[in-house]
Design a protein around this motif. Sequence first.
Motif, PDB file in Angstrom:
ATOM      1  N   ARG A 111      -9.170   6.691   9.119  1.00  0.00           N
ATOM      2  CA  ARG A 111      -8.526   6.652  10.433  1.00  0.00           C
ATOM      3  C   ARG A 111      -7.104   6.117  10.311  1.00  0.00           C
ATOM      4  NH1 ARG A 111     -12.695   2.980  13.515  1.00  0.00           N
ATOM      5  NH2 ARG A 111     -12.517   1.942  11.488  1.00  0.00           N
ATOM      6  N   PRO A 112      -6.137   6.755  10.968  1.00  0.00           N
ATOM      7  CA  PRO A 112      -4.756   6.258  10.929  1.00  0.00           C
ATOM      8  C   PRO A 112      -4.676   4.838  11.498  1.00  0.00           C
ATOM      9  CG  PRO A 112      -4.844   8.485  11.824  1.00  0.00           C
ATOM     10  CD  PRO A 112      -6.260   8.011  11.723  1.00  0.00           C
ATOM     11  N   LEU A 117      -9.073   3.994   2.925  1.00  0.00           N
ATOM     12  CA  LEU A 117      -8.423   4.796   1.902  1.00  0.00           C
ATOM     13  C   LEU A 117      -9.071   6.162   1.773  1.00  0.00           C
ATOM     14  CD1 LEU A 117      -8.105   2.089  -0.926  1.00  0.00           C
ATOM     15  CD2 LEU A 117      -6.609   2.466   1.052  1.00  0.00           C
ATOM     16  N   GLY A 118      -8.233   7.159   1.510  1.00  0.00           N
ATOM     17  CA  GLY A 118      -8.718   8.472   1.144  1.00  0.00           C
ATOM     18  C   GLY A 118      -8.866   8.573  -0.364  1.00  0.00           C
ATOM     19  N   CYS A 152     -14.467   7.330   4.049  1.00  0.00           N
ATOM     20  CA  CYS A 152     -13.325   6.593   3.526  1.00  0.00           C
ATOM     21  C   CYS A 152     -13.837   5.541   2.551  1.00  0.00           C
ATOM     22  CB  CYS A 152     -12.528   5.931   4.660  1.00  0.00           C
ATOM     23  SG  CYS A 152     -13.432   4.602   5.489  1.00  0.00           S
ATOM     24  N   TYR A 153     -12.899   4.848   1.951  1.00  0.00           N
ATOM     25  CA  TYR A 153     -13.213   3.756   1.026  1.00  0.00           C
ATOM     26  C   TYR A 153     -12.476   2.517   1.522  1.00  0.00           C
ATOM     27  CZ  TYR A 153     -14.338   7.927  -1.654  1.00  0.00           C
ATOM     28  OH  TYR A 153     -14.855   9.136  -2.048  1.00  0.00           O
ATOM     29  N   ALA A 154     -13.214   1.430   1.776  1.00  0.00           N
ATOM     30  CA  ALA A 154     -12.644   0.226   2.356  1.00  0.00           C
ATOM     31  C   ALA A 154     -12.455  -0.838   1.274  1.00  0.00           C
ATOM     32  CB  ALA A 154     -13.552  -0.315   3.462  1.00  0.00           C
ATOM     33  N   PRO A 155     -11.224  -1.322   1.044  1.00  0.00           N
ATOM     34  CA  PRO A 155     -11.002  -2.354   0.031  1.00  0.00           C
ATOM     35  C   PRO A 155     -11.778  -3.631   0.341  1.00  0.00           C
ATOM     36  CG  PRO A 155      -8.925  -1.344   0.673  1.00  0.00           C
ATOM     37  CD  PRO A 155      -9.960  -0.845   1.649  1.00  0.00           C
TER      38      PRO A 155
END
Length: 301
Positions: A111-112, A117-118, A152-155
């Motif tokens: 999401r913007p 992360l993509g 997505c991938y969340a840090p």
Amino acid sequence: MTKDERSGVVFPLPASYRANDPALTDTSPANIRQILTNARNGQLWDQERLYRTMLDTWPRMVKNLSEFQGAVAGLGLTIEPAKREGMEEPTPNAVRIHDVVSRAIESYAPRPGYWELGLTDMIKALVEPYVKGISALEIVWHVQNGIVSPRCYAPVPGKYLAYPNQSNEVDRLMLAPTGINNSVLEDFPPNKFLIAVWCKGGSHPVYAANLRPLSKYWVASVYGLGWLMQYGQLFGIPWRHVETDGSEGAQAEAESLLENIGASGWAITTKGVSLNILDGVSGSTDSLPQVKMMEEADKAC
């Protein structure tokens, strides 16, 4: 956000996370040594704060890391169906698996405005351990294109990661879900995280981060920059020396004289006060030890 996404282990991070994750302010050699010791004891939070501070204050490190991440991410990702040994063509089942994986890889939708992360940024994040040692990303799943795939991938910040320091625990990287490294630690659940660990042969990962040897050069560079700025302030400025007779009045006059002469360019002295103007600092900056320290730090980086 779906119900499944809200049930993440760390994701989504609350806004209070940043307020409770202060920047590193003490960059003295003694404190840097203590931070590296803390990492050896399994506390990864301080080491990540050191990493962020190094990036914030060392342009060469930012440049090098950006080029390195971009080069790796730019290699491209090739997905091919598996082939059994001795077969020229993949089986129909291998083709179906290939199609599913290809669709899943392309179905990410961060999401913007969110810290999500993509694919390309995920690869860059998994390259960072070459410098900082360890990275973890939480996978946020969704149903897209008819399959369950990563949205997505969340840090996962360093304060949510730790190695156990209890002697009866098996040594392994673990989660601190509350964001406190001395809280109860948990194992990573299956199918929820991507974990990247940089290793150097048989050394433990806590020793593998390349920022550890670089931190010594960075400290020299930071202190060298401060000294160089101080030198720049004084370079070419005449030194002012005032002699007094030691009386309280002469001392006050001398202090006022030195405080205002830079702005006025002239001064009047009375009996008991003598002003001397000396040559300013001279010489080439190329030979300064401060410059040499900064150059050596950039070479090491």
